[in-house]
Write an enzyme that holds these catalytic residues in place. Sequence first.
Site, mmCIF file in Angstrom:
data_model
loop_
_atom_site.group_PDB
_atom_site.id
_atom_site.type_symbol
_atom_site.label_atom_id
_atom_site.label_comp_id
_atom_site.label_asym_id
_atom_site.label_seq_id
_atom_site.Cartn_x
_atom_site.Cartn_y
_atom_site.Cartn_z
ATOM 1 C CG HIS A 7 -1.848 1.076 1.364
ATOM 2 N ND1 HIS A 7 -1.842 1.970 2.418
ATOM 3 C CD2 HIS A 7 -2.872 1.461 0.555
ATOM 4 C CE1 HIS A 7 -2.825 2.841 2.267
ATOM 5 N NE2 HIS A 7 -3.462 2.559 1.150
ATOM 6 N NE ARG A 8 -1.900 5.772 0.989
ATOM 7 C CZ ARG A 8 -2.486 6.477 1.955
ATOM 8 N NH1 ARG A 8 -1.767 7.246 2.739
ATOM 9 N NH2 ARG A 8 -3.783 6.419 2.135
ATOM 10 C CD GLU A 34 -2.943 2.074 -3.153
ATOM 11 O OE1 GLU A 34 -3.909 2.836 -3.333
ATOM 12 O OE2 GLU A 34 -1.970 2.386 -2.421
ATOM 13 C CG ASP A 36 -2.932 6.804 -3.578
ATOM 14 O OD1 ASP A 36 -4.038 6.265 -3.522
ATOM 15 O OD2 ASP A 36 -2.006 6.564 -2.773
ATOM 16 C CG HIS A 49 -3.440 9.318 -0.307
ATOM 17 N ND1 HIS A 49 -4.221 10.157 0.474
ATOM 18 C CD2 HIS A 49 -4.151 8.168 -0.449
ATOM 19 C CE1 HIS A 49 -5.351 9.530 0.777
ATOM 20 N NE2 HIS A 49 -5.318 8.314 0.235
ATOM 21 C CD GLU A 106 -7.344 5.245 -4.343
ATOM 22 O OE1 GLU A 106 -8.233 6.003 -3.906
ATOM 23 O OE2 GLU A 106 -6.607 4.563 -3.605
ATOM 24 C CE LYS A 108 -6.778 9.450 -3.229
ATOM 25 N NZ LYS A 108 -7.327 8.471 -2.235
ATOM 26 C CG ASP A 226 0.065 0.765 5.537
ATOM 27 O OD1 ASP A 226 -0.227 1.105 4.378
ATOM 28 O OD2 ASP A 226 -0.545 1.179 6.546
#
Length: 242
Positions: A7-8, A34, A36, A49, A106, A108, A226
């Site tokens: 995640h990120r 992942e 953003d 993000h 993703e 945003k 994470d």
Amino acid sequence: MTQIFAHRGYSAVFAENTMSAFVAAEKAGADGIELDVQVTKDGEVVVIHDEKVDRTTTGNGFVKDLTFKEIRMFNANKKGEKKEPIPSLIEVLEWMKTNQLICNIELKNGILPYEGMEEKVIKLVREYDLSDRIVISSFNHYSIVLSYRMAPEIETAPLFNERIYMPWVYAQSIRAQGIHPKFSSITEEIIKESMKNGISVRPYTVNKDADIAKLLKINCSALITDDPVKALKMKKQLGKET
């Protein structure tokens, strides 16, 4: 076999959405990352993000009001010694040509509309010939449908943070191949039924040992965490590597 998405990037240890976090996730053995995306004033797709740069960088202001040159001057590694710029999506896709990772992008665009964001992202993904390794997700489901119409070869997955009824039916209706639900809003039954109906389920953000174990035990399609190192270690302990 449950895939592990960072995640990120490996954000439990490294500054989120930085190249260091992505490289560390790949080195750790994660299946995917992942990230953003937002769009700068001059139309560059950048990896961050928030709509504003304030929380994660040394700068301030909205991404949409800053040029790419301006945004690159900020340090996206506020707490660390090493200075890190906000990556462009191009930079990440170029790096992906050196590995086999899957990348969940993703969009945003739930708060700010970012006219043309879908076209920009799809154009870059196609330029780098990565369509088969990308999943486009968004809380803006109109954007998900638009992305599918523009590029049916790229997988899409709606994000949602509430429990929706028969999400596999909803996913099929918008031609999505996966769903990315908030972990706390999903049940084991919904996960199993979705997968049975050909829909991949990748809950976010799964960091607690018990939650990771639960998803690994039922062979959930993937989990977004994470801490990919912890998740991969648990996967090994549970003998879920094959």
